[in-house]
Design a protein around this motif. Structure first.
Motif, PDB file in Angstrom:
ATOM      1  N   TYR A  34       0.812  -1.211   0.000  1.00 60.05           N
ATOM      2  CA  TYR A  34       0.000   0.000   0.000  1.00 60.05           C
ATOM      3  C   TYR A  34       0.853   1.271   0.000  1.00 60.05           C
ATOM      4  CZ  TYR A  34      -3.523   3.252   1.956  1.00 60.05           C
ATOM      5  OH  TYR A  34      -4.352   4.304   2.193  1.00 60.05           O
ATOM      6  N   GLY A  35       1.949   1.261   0.758  1.00 62.28           N
ATOM      7  CA  GLY A  35       2.726   2.485   0.896  1.00 62.28           C
ATOM      8  C   GLY A  35       4.203   2.239   1.121  1.00 62.28           C
ATOM      9  N   ILE A  36       4.964   3.328   1.095  1.00 60.23           N
ATOM     10  CA  ILE A  36       6.395   3.330   1.388  1.00 60.23           C
ATOM     11  C   ILE A  36       6.597   4.265   2.574  1.00 60.23           C
ATOM     12  CG2 ILE A  36       8.716   3.757   0.488  1.00 60.23           C
ATOM     13  CD1 ILE A  36       7.461   3.527  -2.353  1.00 60.23           C
ATOM     14  N   VAL A  37       7.325   3.803   3.589  1.00 63.72           N
ATOM     15  CA  VAL A  37       7.484   4.577   4.821  1.00 63.72           C
ATOM     16  C   VAL A  37       8.957   4.946   5.010  1.00 63.72           C
ATOM     17  CG1 VAL A  37       7.080   4.634   7.305  1.00 63.72           C
ATOM     18  CG2 VAL A  37       5.531   3.332   5.832  1.00 63.72           C
ATOM     19  N   TYR A  38       9.204   6.237   5.242  1.00 64.37           N
ATOM     20  CA  TYR A  38      10.561   6.750   5.391  1.00 64.37           C
ATOM     21  C   TYR A  38      10.787   7.323   6.790  1.00 64.37           C
ATOM     22  CZ  TYR A  38      10.051   7.050   0.249  1.00 64.37           C
ATOM     23  OH  TYR A  38       9.792   6.788  -1.073  1.00 64.37           O
ATOM     24  N   LEU A  39      12.013   7.181   7.278  1.00 63.75           N
ATOM     25  CA  LEU A  39      12.452   7.949   8.439  1.00 63.75           C
ATOM     26  C   LEU A  39      13.122   9.196   7.898  1.00 63.75           C
ATOM     27  CD1 LEU A  39      12.960   8.339  11.480  1.00 63.75           C
ATOM     28  CD2 LEU A  39      15.118   7.099  11.171  1.00 63.75           C
ATOM     29  N   CYS A  40      12.649  10.349   8.322  1.00 63.07           N
ATOM     30  CA  CYS A  40      13.167  11.621   7.808  1.00 63.07           C
ATOM     31  C   CYS A  40      13.596  12.546   8.944  1.00 63.07           C
ATOM     32  CB  CYS A  40      12.094  12.333   6.980  1.00 63.07           C
ATOM     33  SG  CYS A  40      11.539  11.419   5.531  1.00 63.07           S
TER      34      CYS A  40
END
Length: 262
Positions: A38-44
């Motif tokens: 469903y999605g792509i999750v980043y640590l920013c």
């Protein structure tokens, strides 16, 4: 054939942004936390406050699908309702070049899956019940907001400084019909039961070659067994968090009594 073409398309279209890329002139990508269907999750790193944030992106291949976009927007609208110190907080939603994102607070901690399988942490019966008490508080809060998590699993529960945090509301829903409400409520309760059972098994070592039902493998107080059976719908299922809370309190008192007698 169509599925293979779709997978091929997604492989090229859904590549995550590179480390160091800046999203919305504000979030510098430090690493990819995870990717799902469903999605792509980043640590920013947020460049204004220098604090870490989680940024979730709807997969680019999903952006042309009206239903997928509506689901992503609904997830954002549900997150806007929340104001709980142990559930990540939504900061903003934004779009860039036709891509959809939202940013939320980052909780640094180990999830229960990592603790159990990588760090070999175990939970006694009392400790498992106390974890359930914390999770029940989260679920009660969400249900009062007309939000149903629908994805309560050990990877979605973090432990930080001996306190639990609930993450990932990507599959959370608000019911449209009374029947949906009952089904969603029961699903969250059932998931609580599965997590409790998972924790209780961390102290179990099998000497039997043949797998047995948990009621035979685990040595538990009868009050804990009753609680589990109702959560897992083996017996009359619970209809409210209040009912669960009463039986949970009874189980904890039975545990205290048992410990004091030893």
């Amino acid at each position: 054939m169509l599925r293979a073409i779709r997978k091929f398309y997604q492989f090229f279209v859904d590549k995550p942004f590179e480390i160091g890329a800046i999203l919305n002139d504000r979030y510098e990508i430090l690493r990819v936390i995870g990717t799902g269907s469903y999605g792509i999750v980043y640590l920013c790193k947020e460049l204004i406050t220098n604090e870490n944030r989680v940024v979730k992106q709807l997969r680019p291949s999903k952006c042309r699908n009206k239903k997928e976009v509506e689901m992503f927007e609904k997830e954002i609208s549900l997150l806007r309702k929340l104001d709980h110190k142990k559930i990540p907080m939504l900061y903003e939603a934004f779009s860039s070049n036709g891509q959809l994102f939202y940013a939320m607070s980052f909780v640094e901690g180990d999830n229960l899956e990592e603790l159990i399988f990588s760090k070999k942490i175990t939970f006694s019966e009392k400790e498992a019940l106390l974890v359930l008490a914390d999770l029940l508080e989260f679920i009660d809060y969400l249900h009062k907001k007309d939000i149903y998590h629908q994805d309560l699993r050990i990877p979605n529960v973090l432990l930080k400084n001996r306190e639990l945090y609930l993450i990932d509301l990507g599959l959370a829903k608000s019911p449209n019909r009374q029947k949906d409400l009952l089904d969603m409520k029961q699903q969250d309760y059932y998931d609580l039961g599965e997590i409790l059972l998972y924790l209780l098994y961390t102290t179990y070592s099998s000497n039997n070659k043949k797998a047995l039902p948990w009621t035979e493998e685990l040595s538990l107080e009868k009050e804990t067994v009753h609680l589990l059976k109702r959560l897992l719908e083996i017996e009359d299922p619970y209809s409210s968090t209040r009912e669960i809370s009463i039986d949970l309190e009874t189980a904890l008192k039975a545990m205290e009594k048992h410990i004091n007698l030893e």
